[in-house]
Scaffold this motif. Sequence first.
Motif, PDB file in Angstrom:
ATOM      1  N   ASN A 208      31.389  16.457  34.397  1.00  0.00           N
ATOM      2  CA  ASN A 208      30.710  17.137  35.500  1.00  0.00           C
ATOM      3  C   ASN A 208      29.669  16.246  36.171  1.00  0.00           C
ATOM      4  OD1 ASN A 208      32.001  19.740  35.244  1.00  0.00           O
ATOM      5  ND2 ASN A 208      30.831  20.004  33.361  1.00  0.00           N
ATOM      6  N   GLY A 209      29.804  14.938  35.965  1.00  0.00           N
ATOM      7  CA  GLY A 209      28.810  13.993  36.445  1.00  0.00           C
ATOM      8  C   GLY A 209      29.020  13.538  37.877  1.00  0.00           C
ATOM      9  N   ALA A 210      28.159  12.611  38.310  1.00  0.00           N
ATOM     10  CA  ALA A 210      28.125  12.153  39.698  1.00  0.00           C
ATOM     11  C   ALA A 210      29.442  11.533  40.141  1.00  0.00           C
ATOM     12  CB  ALA A 210      26.986  11.152  39.874  1.00  0.00           C
ATOM     13  N   ALA A 211      30.005  10.661  39.314  1.00  0.00           N
ATOM     14  CA  ALA A 211      31.225   9.952  39.716  1.00  0.00           C
ATOM     15  C   ALA A 211      32.429  10.882  39.752  1.00  0.00           C
ATOM     16  CB  ALA A 211      31.478   8.785  38.770  1.00  0.00           C
ATOM     17  N   LYS A 212      32.620  11.661  38.691  1.00  0.00           N
ATOM     18  CA  LYS A 212      33.848  12.457  38.575  1.00  0.00           C
ATOM     19  C   LYS A 212      33.867  13.682  39.487  1.00  0.00           C
ATOM     20  CE  LYS A 212      35.048  10.783  34.000  1.00  0.00           C
ATOM     21  NZ  LYS A 212      35.441  11.106  32.607  1.00  0.00           N
ATOM     22  N   ILE A 213      32.729  14.299  39.704  1.00  0.00           N
ATOM     23  CA  ILE A 213      32.698  15.498  40.536  1.00  0.00           C
ATOM     24  C   ILE A 213      32.533  15.158  42.016  1.00  0.00           C
ATOM     25  CG2 ILE A 213      31.422  17.607  41.073  1.00  0.00           C
ATOM     26  CD1 ILE A 213      33.119  17.808  38.565  1.00  0.00           C
ATOM     27  N   PHE A 214      31.604  14.273  42.323  1.00  0.00           N
ATOM     28  CA  PHE A 214      31.282  14.013  43.721  1.00  0.00           C
ATOM     29  C   PHE A 214      31.926  12.754  44.283  1.00  0.00           C
ATOM     30  CE2 PHE A 214      27.601  16.295  41.828  1.00  0.00           C
ATOM     31  CZ  PHE A 214      27.831  17.507  42.448  1.00  0.00           C
TER      32      PHE A 214
END
Length: 383
Positions: A208-214
Amino acid sequence: MPSNTNSINILLAPNAFKNSLGADEVAAALAEGLKQSGIEATINCCPVGDGGDGTGKILASHLKARKRIYKTVDPFGRPITAPVYYTSDQTAIIELSDASGLKLLQPIEYNPLRANSYGTGILIKKALDRKVKRILLAIGGSATVDGGTGMLTALGIRFLDREGTAIQKLPQDLTQLQNIDLSGMDARLQLTELVILCDVKNKLLGPNGAAKIFGPQKGATAENIRVLEKSQKRLDKIVHQTSGIKMSSLPHGGAAGGIAASLAALCNAKAVNGTNFFLDIIRFDNLLQGADIVITGEGSLDAQTLEGKAPLGVAKRAKNASIKVIGVSGQLDSVNQKLLYYFDQLININPTKTSLATSLKNTRINLVKTGIQIGKLIKTSWV
């Protein structure tokens, strides 16, 4: 409810409709429709934000801040101009997306391995030059997943590789990070309150982090996401060695590609729930007094709304004050029981089976029509 339409007070408190209209334009369109409906009412417009794209401009309007335009650069270092807003109490309001946002790029240009936040750092320095006491940074709509390294570079922090050389390609080469040099950091940061308005709770790393979600929203491929996650892990490790703070443990740390986490860890910034901060600073609870109905909304009312977006904050406060709430949106999860708990009525402004492109094009027209619909609903059902 009042006994006749003459005494009805309607408060319009919508968020922006993403990729379509700003919150102020949404409020104006709904107000136009309500007036066309023939309802006799006092209509007050109070557009709101939660840290997402457009929050800075709306907040500046509420606080009667003055705008100054500065030269800066876009996410790829190309010259642009962008505003900083200044209030009478020595507060600066900065919208990250004005210098480092997706709105500055064509979709074909999206590239989070190259895009960085250096331009926003320039705007922060401009605010510091005016000796402000506080900086409010709204970070929605970013084009970056650079962990704030571009912004921090502009503020004098150096990110060094194993040879002691400053890394030039941010965030692409952050996997080579070996040391962070804080000796050149702008000393004024330690004397200035820095508040980051966040519209998401996501932490920096993981599923659910910056790279994978956004990352995908900013053009990241599966391979890009792998590289960005590795870069963020490396940054997290070296920041921890430098400051003693784990970026990956901070709430809101994944907002704007890690910007909230790095500013909190290295610049003593405070990351906050953007909705609550916004509603408190404009004294929204006072505006609720005397209102009979509140209308709020955004582009999509769904599970994401329940994570703390502006319409939820508005609805909660209205419900606590025993005021009826109508939610409007372009996309609607109408069977979500949690949404139905906070909203007395949910309205999709678009006709069924309308394409996204058509919906976006007709947002204003459909909001006016929805205002007319709501006016008739109030007259027939709630009076």
